[in-house]
Design an enzyme around this catalytic site. Structure first.
Site, PDB file in Angstrom:
ATOM      1  N   ALA A  15      40.187  38.716  26.572  1.00  9.60           N
ATOM      2  CA  ALA A  15      39.747  39.155  28.050  1.00  9.60           C
ATOM      3  C   ALA A  15      40.866  40.482  28.264  1.00  9.60           C
ATOM      4  O   ALA A  15      41.780  40.551  27.796  1.00  9.60           O
ATOM      5  CB  ALA A  15      39.967  37.981  28.967  1.00  9.60           C
ATOM      6  N   SER A  38      39.496  36.183  18.842  1.00  9.09           N
ATOM      7  CA  SER A  38      38.445  36.073  19.905  1.00  9.09           C
ATOM      8  C   SER A  38      37.345  35.233  18.956  1.00  9.09           C
ATOM      9  O   SER A  38      37.553  34.695  17.989  1.00  9.09           O
ATOM     10  CB  SER A  38      37.971  37.592  20.021  1.00  9.09           C
ATOM     11  N   ARG A  39      36.126  35.340  19.896  1.00 11.52           N
ATOM     12  CA  ARG A  39      34.957  34.769  19.235  1.00 11.52           C
ATOM     13  C   ARG A  39      34.520  35.494  17.817  1.00 11.52           C
ATOM     14  O   ARG A  39      33.616  34.780  17.072  1.00 11.52           O
ATOM     15  CB  ARG A  39      33.983  34.343  20.137  1.00 11.52           C
ATOM     16  N   LYS A 102      45.480  31.323  35.520  1.00 13.02           N
ATOM     17  CA  LYS A 102      45.438  30.633  36.853  1.00 13.02           C
ATOM     18  C   LYS A 102      43.735  31.089  37.348  1.00 13.02           C
ATOM     19  O   LYS A 102      43.280  32.186  36.535  1.00 13.02           O
ATOM     20  CB  LYS A 102      46.185  30.910  37.989  1.00 13.02           C
TER      21      LYS A 102
END
Length: 367
Positions: A15, A38-39, A102
């Site tokens: 991200a 990552s995916r 968070k």
């Protein structure tokens, strides 16, 4: 510092926020970035190239590979909040320290699963509230101490905001407005900071009641885009036992990061408490012993602008602190610090209370 003397970090999820933490890990003197995932490996390769990561960083096409990597000591998790439990628990079960973005979880029950996994495996937990690691925060803590010669005094009023004007594409596509990814919306993403700051100002004593105000804005999927809440401390009969905090967070307003603390003797004010205006230094206004002059035509003192320098960005200081704790666990047999899990859990409890107050028609929720 040799690599075997540093704490080796892995990042799962590429991200945008991960760019900042990759930089922070590189800047922290006791940390090194060892792996990212990552995916898809293609996306991880693109992230590595765009951020000019060293060739020594291992690049994976699945999160499991970082969790299973014996050359990773700590895992940073910038994934959507709905995925925190799965991957934080997986990392902790493999003996890896956990730094999670968070909000730490969607509710305290989920967070407890993470904290229990960290505790049972003897690893350190920390959430990504980077502002707590800035030296400005420590300086303000001194002025809040009742033993300080110029103490603010018992904090009786707190006001905090975190607002940002997002573009239309954010409101349509960002994970923070998707109920299946980050269902807390602005309450989790922005409210975590303001609620955390209110608790910090009260030495992490939980408020007695939490009440959301009925000015809430949601999107069509029901995710919170803007909210206001009040926190009240009514723990005794003395003025020092009474306090109130107001919190306003929004994806729909001009950028603000205000924090004001008013006590019996003085006040602290800053307008950039989450992200300082500059990385290399920060400031706040401190007013002590202020009174109105004769006829109320002015003040007897002006606020003092207090400047605080820092050698590293606050994100790097956060990484440095986690790495320090991890090194102490590894090399000295120390137990993980309970400070950071306790801070996260109390913040989560108040986030949950705001959400409950909204759900029951903006009525007070007792803690």
């Amino acid at each position: 510092m040799a690599e075997n003397e540093t704490i080796r970090f892995g990042i799962i999820g590429c991200a945008n926020i991960a760019r900042k933490l990759a930089r922070a890990i590189a800047l922290a003197p006791n940390a090194t970035l060892s792996a990212i995932a990552s995916r898809s490996k293609q996306k991880a390769n693109t992230f590595a190239a765009e951020n000019q990561l060293p060739a020594t960083v291992r690049i994976y096409g699945s999160y499991d590979e970082v969790v299973e990597d014996p050359g990773v000591d700590a895992v940073y998790i910038p994934l959507p909040t709905s995925l925190h439990v799965r991957w934080a628990v997986a990392a902790a079960s493999k003996g890896k320290h956990v730094l999670v973005e968070k909000p730490a979880a969607l509710d305290v029950a989920q967070l407890d699963l993470i904290l229990e996994a960290c505790e049972s495996n003897g690893v350190q937990f920390m959430d990504g509230s980077m502002w707590l690691h800035h030296p400005r925060t420590a300086h303000m803590e001194q002025l809040l101490s009742l033993s300080h010669s110029t103490t603010v005094g018992p904090v009786q009023f707190i006001h905090s905001t975190s607002t940002m004007p997002v573009p239309p594409e954010f409101l349509e596509n960002n994970i923070r407005v998707k109920p299946d990814l980050d269902g807390l919306g602005a309450l989790g993403d922005l409210g975590w900071y303001c609620i955390g700051a209110s608790l910090w100002a009260k030495s992490y004593n939980l408020p007695t009641t939490v009440t959301a105000l009925p000015d809430i804005t949601r999107n069509a999927a029901g995710v919170i885009l803007s909210f206001t809440a009040s926190l009240q401390w009514c723990q005794g009969q003395q003025p020092a036992d009474q306090a109130v905090a107001t919190v306003h967070c929004s994806f729909l307003s001009h950028t603000s990061m205000d924090l004001s603390l008013c006590g019996s003797n003085g006040s602290l004010h800053l307008k950039d408490f989450i992200i300082p205006y500059q990385e290399t230094d920060a400031s706040f206004d401190f007013t002590f012993g202020a009174k109105f002059v004769d006829l109320h035509i002015g003040w007897n003192v002006r606020p003092e602008e207090v400047h605080v320098d820092n050698e590293l960005p606050q994100e790097a200081l956060m990484v440095q602190e986690l790495a320090r704790l991890a090194t102490s666990i590894r090399d000295c047999g120390s137990k993980p610090s309970s400070k950071w899990p306790e801070i996260s859990r109390k913040t989560q409890l108040v986030v949950d209370a705001v959400r409950k107050s909204i759900e029951i028609g903006f009525k007070p929720v007792a803690l």
